[in-house]
Write an enzyme that holds these catalytic residues in place. Structure first.
Site, PDB file in Angstrom:
ATOM      1  CE  LYS A  78      -3.877   2.041   2.652  1.00 15.79           C
ATOM      2  NZ  LYS A  78      -4.725   1.891   3.860  1.00 15.79           N
ATOM      3  CB  SER A 153      -8.009   3.859   2.802  1.00 22.55           C
ATOM      4  OG  SER A 153      -7.152   3.273   3.768  1.00 22.55           O
ATOM      5  CB  SER A 177      -8.231   0.885   5.669  1.00 20.38           C
ATOM      6  OG  SER A 177      -8.911   2.088   5.533  1.00 20.38           O
TER       7      SER A 177
HETATM    8  N1  GLN Z   1     -12.915   4.616   6.366  1.00 17.64           N
HETATM    9  C1  GLN Z   1     -12.321   5.012   7.600  1.00 17.64           C
HETATM   10  C2  GLN Z   1     -11.827   6.432   7.492  1.00 17.64           C
HETATM   11  O1  GLN Z   1     -12.055   7.035   6.487  1.00 17.64           O
HETATM   12  C3  GLN Z   1     -11.198   4.088   7.950  1.00 17.64           C
HETATM   13  C4  GLN Z   1     -10.051   4.227   7.042  1.00 17.64           C
HETATM   14  C5  GLN Z   1      -8.857   3.407   7.422  1.00 17.64           C
HETATM   15  O2  GLN Z   1      -8.987   2.377   8.085  1.00 17.64           O
HETATM   16  N2  GLN Z   1      -7.688   3.888   7.062  1.00 17.64           N
HETATM   17  O3  GLN Z   1     -11.249   6.969   8.397  1.00 17.64           O
END
Ligand code: GLN
Length: 484
Positions: A78, A153, A177
């Protein structure tokens, strides 16, 4: 045999028997990326030259006999994990040309195991989002239906695994995410216990919540990758010096006598009927396999979303203060003054969701509001954590859906941040509590994937892997390929 379809353990067997070489495997993966990535846009950078060098090195190691289960195995990272000499953008204009001088510890550990890095994957900017639409570059598409989002994400990582553009990937999980995109793409995603895997070199979004973890084609591979990346790191003082077990020892197809709790709050209002039925069927399967199943309740979990959207933006507002155009990253040059330069750097360097979070966090932390928001959120965080602790006195694991819906359409939730935030209702409480969670493929509704989430107490990744493995042995969801 299509080499790109192999799992880590299948590829390792063939490499060891010298039936294939890492160079062949890497070439097959590069060909696959060449054919597929323009359809799904999972990747931001393909490190083809580096990959070939690493593959050749791995093949040398197979000759001398000093190999690990990951030697010569292609991996995608990532793009919020620092990779020495390879651009690390966090899908932000701010870091578009940032090339780190060091590796994240998780990446370094994989490197020491001899992996072949194929490239870096697309994500929501700085990890903020649930659909990979918040990338400053382009959205990633779900290979099961390219009009739909892959989740986020770590959407690029999940898609790269689901579309066989890699053998495995690393993701990071602040509020879901790893698990949510894994569920949306029908692959396995594991968020380790807070402190199990080093965050050194993971570009910080919300430091008290996030962990790096594997995204893989099956549960065995998740155990293999966790073996490689877990453990204490003196460069991250939040890592815990517990010994790292051999997680592959937990891969036994037996859940007899395990007590599973089904927390009713995770079958939320507005949940899609097909998702609910799919998870209920999966739970019955675990019951058939000999686990005991009982409904339970985690009433404080309903506050997790509110708590998360105070704590995560607060930490983000502090963590992202470093992007001011002075030390690294995008820098706006035609400004009238130093302050003007900083302001414009942040104005043009960050996307809308990142700015929204910085404003939310700055507000929650400001004098006069701190007690009402941040401090209160921390207190509720403690309650949520205690409730999990108590529940795990009665249960070995909890089973929930990973998401209340199947993958949604690209664009569907972009105008309504609240709807987007709700995509994570089932995954956020786990980061608030710091406990581990795994998402495994549990079936399809009209051709769209559904993920099952399994939760256990801190440092009980072995329980998660055991249940996930036993379940996986009785299904073939993880073997199905998306129609691309
Ligand atoms: N969707 C959540 C956020 O926008 C979690 C994202 C993540 O785990 N990085 O904060």
């Amino acid at each position: 045999m299509n080499l790109h379809e192999l799992t880590i353990h299948e590829a390792h067997d063939l490499l060891k028997k010298r039936e294939i070489s890492s160079v062949e495997l890497t070439t097959a993966i590069l060909d696959r990326i060449g054919q597929i990535d323009e359809k799904v846009d999972a990747l931001l950078t393909v490190t083809d030259e580096l990959a070939m060098v690493q593959a050749q090195k791995a093949d040398e190691l197979f000759k001398t006999g000093e190999v690990t289960p990951l030697t010569g195995i292609p991996a995608i990272i990532k793009d919020n994990m620092c990779t020495r000499g390879t651009r690390t953008t966090c899908s932000s204009k701010m870091l578009e040309n940032f090339v780190p001088p060091y590796n994240a510890t998780a990446v370094e550990k994989l490197k020491l195991q001899g992996i072949v890095m194929m490239g870096k994957s697309n994500m929501d900017e700085f990890g903020m989002g649930s659909s990979t639409e918040n990338s400053a570059f382009y959205p990633t598409r779900n290979p099961w239906d390219r009009d739909r989002v892959p989740g986020g994400s770590s959407g690029g990582s999940a898609v790269s695994v689901a579309s066989d553009e890699t053998i495995f990937a690393l993701g990071s999980d602040t509020g879901g995410s790893i698990r949510q995109p894994s569920g949306f793409c029908s692959v396995v995603g594991l968020k380790p216990t807070y402190g199990r895997v080093s965050r050194f070199g993971l570009v910080a979004f919300a430091s008290s919540l996030e962990q790096i973890g594997p995204i893989t084609k099956d549960v065995t591979d998740a155990a293999l990758v966790l073996n490689a990346i877990a453990g204490h790191d003196e460069k991250d003082s939040t890592t815990v010096p517990h010994p790292v077990p051999d997680y592959t020892q937990s891969l036994i197809p037996d859940v007899k006598g395990l007590r599973l709790g089904i927390p009713r709050e995770y079958f939320v209002e507005g949940m899609e009927e097909g998702v609910k039925q799919t998870i209920e069927t999966a739970i019955s399967k675990l019951e058939e396999l000999g686990a005991t199943v009982e409904e339970t309740s985690l009433p404080s979990s309903k506050y997790a979303l509110s708590v998360y959207y105070i704590i995560a933006p607060s930490e983000a507002s502090a963590n992202l203060a470093r992007y001011n155009g002075v030390k690294y990253g995008f820098s706006f040059q035609e400004a009238d003054s130093m302050w003007d330069a900083m302001e414009k750097t942040r104005q043009y360097g960050f996307g809308p969701e990142v700015k929204r979070r910085i404003m939310l966090g700055t507000y929650a932390l400001s004098a006069g509001y701190y007690d009402a928001y941040y401090l209160k959120a921390q207190k509720v965080r403690t309650l949520i954590r205690q409730e999990f602790d108590q529940t795990f006195e009665k249960f070995d694991a909890l089973i929930t859906p990973t998401s209340p819906t199947v993958p949604f359409k690209i664009g569907e939730k972009m105008e309504d941040p609240m709807q987007m935030y709700l995509a994570d209702v089932c995954t956020l409480p786990i980061n608030i509590a710091g406990i581990p969670g795994i998402c495994v493929p549990a079936g399809f509704v009209d051709g769209l994937p559904v993920g099952m989430q399994i939760l256990a107490k801190s440092f009980a990744e072995e329980t998660l892997l055991r249940i996930a493995y036993a379940y996986e042995q009785t299904t073939d969801w993880h073997k199905q390929n998306p129609p691309i």
